[in-house]
Design a protein around this motif. Structure first.
Motif, PDB file in Angstrom:
ATOM      1  N   LYS A  53      22.634  -1.131 -22.382  1.00  0.00           N
ATOM      2  CA  LYS A  53      22.090  -1.453 -23.696  1.00  0.00           C
ATOM      3  C   LYS A  53      20.569  -1.377 -23.739  1.00  0.00           C
ATOM      4  O   LYS A  53      19.984  -1.339 -24.821  1.00  0.00           O
ATOM      5  CB  LYS A  53      22.544  -2.848 -24.111  1.00  0.00           C
ATOM      6  CG  LYS A  53      24.048  -2.952 -24.337  1.00  0.00           C
ATOM      7  CD  LYS A  53      24.441  -4.341 -24.794  1.00  0.00           C
ATOM      8  CE  LYS A  53      25.950  -4.419 -25.027  1.00  0.00           C
ATOM      9  NZ  LYS A  53      26.381  -5.772 -25.473  1.00  0.00           N
ATOM     10  N   LEU A  54      19.939  -1.370 -22.575  1.00  0.00           N
ATOM     11  CA  LEU A  54      18.484  -1.226 -22.547  1.00  0.00           C
ATOM     12  C   LEU A  54      18.043   0.165 -22.987  1.00  0.00           C
ATOM     13  O   LEU A  54      16.906   0.351 -23.434  1.00  0.00           O
ATOM     14  CB  LEU A  54      17.941  -1.526 -21.144  1.00  0.00           C
ATOM     15  CG  LEU A  54      17.983  -2.980 -20.699  1.00  0.00           C
ATOM     16  CD1 LEU A  54      17.471  -3.122 -19.286  1.00  0.00           C
ATOM     17  CD2 LEU A  54      17.167  -3.860 -21.645  1.00  0.00           C
ATOM     18  N   ARG A  55      18.927   1.150 -22.821  1.00  0.00           N
ATOM     19  CA  ARG A  55      18.664   2.532 -23.237  1.00  0.00           C
ATOM     20  C   ARG A  55      17.328   3.045 -22.683  1.00  0.00           C
ATOM     21  O   ARG A  55      16.402   3.384 -23.402  1.00  0.00           O
ATOM     22  CB  ARG A  55      18.651   2.631 -24.752  1.00  0.00           C
ATOM     23  CG  ARG A  55      19.984   2.346 -25.439  1.00  0.00           C
ATOM     24  CD  ARG A  55      21.007   3.427 -25.089  1.00  0.00           C
ATOM     25  NE  ARG A  55      20.536   4.751 -25.403  1.00  0.00           N
ATOM     26  CZ  ARG A  55      20.621   5.296 -26.620  1.00  0.00           C
ATOM     27  NH1 ARG A  55      21.189   4.611 -27.611  1.00  0.00           N
ATOM     28  NH2 ARG A  55      20.182   6.516 -26.830  1.00  0.00           N
ATOM     29  N   TYR A  62      10.735   7.864 -26.420  1.00  0.00           N
ATOM     30  CA  TYR A  62       9.779   7.390 -27.426  1.00  0.00           C
ATOM     31  C   TYR A  62       8.432   6.993 -26.841  1.00  0.00           C
ATOM     32  O   TYR A  62       7.520   6.636 -27.593  1.00  0.00           O
ATOM     33  CB  TYR A  62      10.366   6.188 -28.176  1.00  0.00           C
ATOM     34  CG  TYR A  62      11.291   6.571 -29.300  1.00  0.00           C
ATOM     35  CD1 TYR A  62      10.793   7.036 -30.520  1.00  0.00           C
ATOM     36  CD2 TYR A  62      12.671   6.467 -29.145  1.00  0.00           C
ATOM     37  CE1 TYR A  62      11.652   7.381 -31.553  1.00  0.00           C
ATOM     38  CE2 TYR A  62      13.532   6.815 -30.178  1.00  0.00           C
ATOM     39  CZ  TYR A  62      13.011   7.276 -31.378  1.00  0.00           C
ATOM     40  OH  TYR A  62      13.856   7.626 -32.403  1.00  0.00           O
ATOM     41  N   LEU A  63       8.289   7.047 -25.537  1.00  0.00           N
ATOM     42  CA  LEU A  63       7.052   6.593 -24.914  1.00  0.00           C
ATOM     43  C   LEU A  63       5.841   7.381 -25.399  1.00  0.00           C
ATOM     44  O   LEU A  63       4.753   6.823 -25.598  1.00  0.00           O
ATOM     45  CB  LEU A  63       7.172   6.675 -23.384  1.00  0.00           C
ATOM     46  CG  LEU A  63       6.129   5.910 -22.570  1.00  0.00           C
ATOM     47  CD1 LEU A  63       6.167   4.420 -22.889  1.00  0.00           C
ATOM     48  CD2 LEU A  63       6.343   6.125 -21.082  1.00  0.00           C
ATOM     49  N   ALA A 245       3.895   0.408 -35.196  1.00  0.00           N
ATOM     50  CA  ALA A 245       4.504   1.739 -35.106  1.00  0.00           C
ATOM     51  C   ALA A 245       5.913   1.668 -34.532  1.00  0.00           C
ATOM     52  O   ALA A 245       6.839   2.309 -35.052  1.00  0.00           O
ATOM     53  CB  ALA A 245       3.620   2.655 -34.252  1.00  0.00           C
ATOM     54  N   VAL A 246       6.109   0.881 -33.477  1.00  0.00           N
ATOM     55  CA  VAL A 246       7.453   0.790 -32.901  1.00  0.00           C
ATOM     56  C   VAL A 246       8.382  -0.015 -33.818  1.00  0.00           C
ATOM     57  O   VAL A 246       9.589   0.241 -33.866  1.00  0.00           O
ATOM     58  CB  VAL A 246       7.409   0.177 -31.482  1.00  0.00           C
ATOM     59  CG1 VAL A 246       6.549   1.006 -30.565  1.00  0.00           C
ATOM     60  CG2 VAL A 246       6.943  -1.267 -31.502  1.00  0.00           C
ATOM     61  N   GLN A 247       7.833  -0.963 -34.566  1.00  0.00           N
ATOM     62  CA  GLN A 247       8.647  -1.702 -35.518  1.00  0.00           C
ATOM     63  C   GLN A 247       9.166  -0.791 -36.629  1.00  0.00           C
ATOM     64  O   GLN A 247      10.308  -0.926 -37.071  1.00  0.00           O
ATOM     65  CB  GLN A 247       7.857  -2.869 -36.110  1.00  0.00           C
ATOM     66  CG  GLN A 247       7.651  -4.023 -35.135  1.00  0.00           C
ATOM     67  CD  GLN A 247       6.819  -5.140 -35.744  1.00  0.00           C
ATOM     68  OE1 GLN A 247       5.928  -4.903 -36.570  1.00  0.00           O
ATOM     69  NE2 GLN A 247       7.084  -6.365 -35.346  1.00  0.00           N
ATOM     70  N   GLN A 255      17.180   0.113 -32.754  1.00  0.00           N
ATOM     71  CA  GLN A 255      17.075  -0.021 -31.295  1.00  0.00           C
ATOM     72  C   GLN A 255      15.846  -0.881 -30.977  1.00  0.00           C
ATOM     73  O   GLN A 255      14.827  -0.400 -30.484  1.00  0.00           O
ATOM     74  CB  GLN A 255      16.981   1.356 -30.639  1.00  0.00           C
ATOM     75  CG  GLN A 255      18.187   2.238 -30.838  1.00  0.00           C
ATOM     76  CD  GLN A 255      19.411   1.695 -30.101  1.00  0.00           C
ATOM     77  OE1 GLN A 255      19.300   1.019 -29.080  1.00  0.00           O
ATOM     78  NE2 GLN A 255      20.590   2.003 -30.621  1.00  0.00           N
ATOM     79  N   GLN A 256      15.973  -2.184 -31.259  1.00  0.00           N
ATOM     80  CA  GLN A 256      14.802  -3.054 -31.158  1.00  0.00           C
ATOM     81  C   GLN A 256      14.279  -3.184 -29.727  1.00  0.00           C
ATOM     82  O   GLN A 256      13.078  -2.994 -29.467  1.00  0.00           O
ATOM     83  CB  GLN A 256      15.134  -4.460 -31.711  1.00  0.00           C
ATOM     84  CG  GLN A 256      15.371  -4.501 -33.207  1.00  0.00           C
ATOM     85  CD  GLN A 256      16.818  -4.240 -33.585  1.00  0.00           C
ATOM     86  OE1 GLN A 256      17.601  -3.808 -32.741  1.00  0.00           O
ATOM     87  NE2 GLN A 256      17.171  -4.482 -34.838  1.00  0.00           N
ATOM     88  N   ILE A 257      15.164  -3.533 -28.794  1.00  0.00           N
ATOM     89  CA  ILE A 257      14.719  -3.794 -27.430  1.00  0.00           C
ATOM     90  C   ILE A 257      14.105  -2.557 -26.768  1.00  0.00           C
ATOM     91  O   ILE A 257      13.016  -2.653 -26.177  1.00  0.00           O
ATOM     92  CB  ILE A 257      15.884  -4.351 -26.576  1.00  0.00           C
ATOM     93  CG1 ILE A 257      16.341  -5.704 -27.139  1.00  0.00           C
ATOM     94  CG2 ILE A 257      15.464  -4.510 -25.125  1.00  0.00           C
ATOM     95  CD1 ILE A 257      15.260  -6.767 -27.150  1.00  0.00           C
ATOM     96  N   PRO A 258      14.719  -1.375 -26.812  1.00  0.00           N
ATOM     97  CA  PRO A 258      14.076  -0.207 -26.202  1.00  0.00           C
ATOM     98  C   PRO A 258      12.697   0.086 -26.775  1.00  0.00           C
ATOM     99  O   PRO A 258      11.768   0.420 -26.022  1.00  0.00           O
ATOM    100  CB  PRO A 258      15.067   0.927 -26.504  1.00  0.00           C
ATOM    101  CG  PRO A 258      16.380   0.257 -26.648  1.00  0.00           C
ATOM    102  CD  PRO A 258      16.078  -1.056 -27.296  1.00  0.00           C
ATOM    103  N   LEU A 259      12.536  -0.067 -28.092  1.00  0.00           N
ATOM    104  CA  LEU A 259      11.224   0.203 -28.691  1.00  0.00           C
ATOM    105  C   LEU A 259      10.208  -0.871 -28.329  1.00  0.00           C
ATOM    106  O   LEU A 259       9.016  -0.579 -28.137  1.00  0.00           O
ATOM    107  CB  LEU A 259      11.363   0.319 -30.203  1.00  0.00           C
ATOM    108  CG  LEU A 259      11.648   1.721 -30.772  1.00  0.00           C
ATOM    109  CD1 LEU A 259      10.550   2.703 -30.406  1.00  0.00           C
ATOM    110  CD2 LEU A 259      12.986   2.256 -30.301  1.00  0.00           C
ATOM    111  N   LEU A 260      10.652  -2.120 -28.199  1.00  0.00           N
ATOM    112  CA  LEU A 260       9.733  -3.174 -27.760  1.00  0.00           C
ATOM    113  C   LEU A 260       9.318  -2.967 -26.309  1.00  0.00           C
ATOM    114  O   LEU A 260       8.199  -3.309 -25.918  1.00  0.00           O
ATOM    115  CB  LEU A 260      10.394  -4.544 -27.941  1.00  0.00           C
ATOM    116  CG  LEU A 260      10.576  -5.012 -29.393  1.00  0.00           C
ATOM    117  CD1 LEU A 260      11.358  -6.309 -29.436  1.00  0.00           C
ATOM    118  CD2 LEU A 260       9.232  -5.167 -30.084  1.00  0.00           C
ATOM    119  N   ILE A 261      10.207  -2.405 -25.499  1.00  0.00           N
ATOM    120  CA  ILE A 261       9.851  -2.073 -24.118  1.00  0.00           C
ATOM    121  C   ILE A 261       8.775  -0.984 -24.107  1.00  0.00           C
ATOM    122  O   ILE A 261       7.840  -1.023 -23.295  1.00  0.00           O
ATOM    123  CB  ILE A 261      11.097  -1.620 -23.334  1.00  0.00           C
ATOM    124  CG1 ILE A 261      12.059  -2.797 -23.143  1.00  0.00           C
ATOM    125  CG2 ILE A 261      10.709  -1.043 -21.972  1.00  0.00           C
ATOM    126  CD1 ILE A 261      13.365  -2.428 -22.464  1.00  0.00           C
TER     127      ILE A 261
END
Length: 306
Positions: A53-55, A62-63, A245-247, A255-261
């Motif tokens: 789920k961390l994807r 997206y980095l 931007a990630v929000q 995909q909240q968690i991957p983008l917050l990472i």
């Protein structure tokens, strides 16, 4: 009375064994702590690798995404400009507060009291909505003719409101940091500068502030790192910095968690770079004060008389 020798004192944590040999005291608690840390690190790595789920593939994708990179650049611009404004204005406020002129000292104290006493989020919103109570900014003689009229919303854009909110708030904290640094300098330095005919401002620029910089550098570096993260608050004025931007991306793909990472990776990288720069500057300042380390002769390194 027998005075213990230096060798006896340095071996206080060592135990004698058979044959006159010594060995260090064992500390099993330290090894238990190390083992616990290694186990926790292994569990964390396992969580990262096995949790689908961390994807992580999405994180890598997206980095370097275009909008994320634009947000990263905007974050750096906000940090640099706000810190420059904060340091310059904070230095002026610190000198004003230490001034013998009571009016200047009172004005500086009032500024620090107000901007430290109100939340930075409120200040950002205040500057952004200033046009609602002041539609036009007039430049001229008070109660007299006006020379220039500028619409407030034209003069104070989203970026300007963010800089004013971040920079003016930072100046209040920076003033106290720089004031403490100035007070750490020996008063005899100021007296010596006056004795040779230096003006007060020249003494500050050439003697006092350079010496105070060694004291204020660590807190300034710490505030710079804090400003890097505080820049995320400009979402309230609609600026798409890194976190915003990630929000915006995860509001579309959920995909909240991957983008917050992704955002966390960039914040950690920038913080690490700033920390390295801080350490190098501190080392250079230390060398400028203490001078280069003396060369130790080989005989002294081995503990034998030369």
């Amino acid at each position: 009375m027998t005075v213990p020798s230096t060798s006896t004192l340095t071996r206080a944590n060592e135990q004698p064994v058979d044959g006159g040999r010594i060995r260090p005291v064992r500390h099993p608690g330290q090894w238990i702590g190390v083992a616990a840390i290694l186990v926790a690190a292994a569990l964390f790595v396992q969580f990262l690798v096995t949790n689908e789920k961390l994807r992580l593939d999405l994180v890598a994708g997206y980095l370097f995404e275009r909008s994320v990179m634009r947000g990263l650049v905007l974050t750096l611009e906000l940090t640099v400009v706000a810190m420059v404004l904060g340091i310059v204005l904070g230095t002026v406020l610190a000198i004003m507060r230490l001034s013998g002129n009571r009016v200047l000292s009172f004005v500086a104290s009032g500024y620090i009291w107000f901007f430290r006493g109100t939340p930075i989020l409120v200040q950002l919103l205040f500057w952004f909505f200033l046009g609602s109570i002041l539609p036009v900014i007039n430049l001229g003689i008070p109660f007299g003719p006006t020379f220039v009229e500028i619409p407030t919303n034209v003069l104070i854009s989203q970026f300007t409101a963010a800089i004013l909110g971040l920079g003016l708030n930072e100046a209040a904290y920076m003033a106290e940091i720089i004031r403490a640094g100035i007070k750490s300098v020996d008063p005899g330095q100021s007296e010596a500068a006056e004795a040779v005919g230096m003006s007060r401002m020249l003494a500050y620029r050439r003697i006092i502030l350079p010496q105070a910089s060694r004291v204020v550098l660590p807190p300034i570096a710490n505030n710079t790192i804090s400003m890097l993260k505080l820049s995320s608050l400009v979402i309230v004025v609609g600026l798409p910095e890194l976190l915003t931007a990630v929000q915006l991306i995860y509001s579309r793909n959920f995909q909240q968690i991957p983008l917050l990472i992704v955002a966390s990776i960039w914040y950690l990288l920038l913080t690490t770079i700033l920390t390295i720069i801080q350490v190098r500057i501190e080392r250079r300042l230390d060398r400028s004060v203490t001078g280069p380390r003396p060369v130790i002769r080989a005989a002294e390194r081995q503990g034998t008389p030369s």
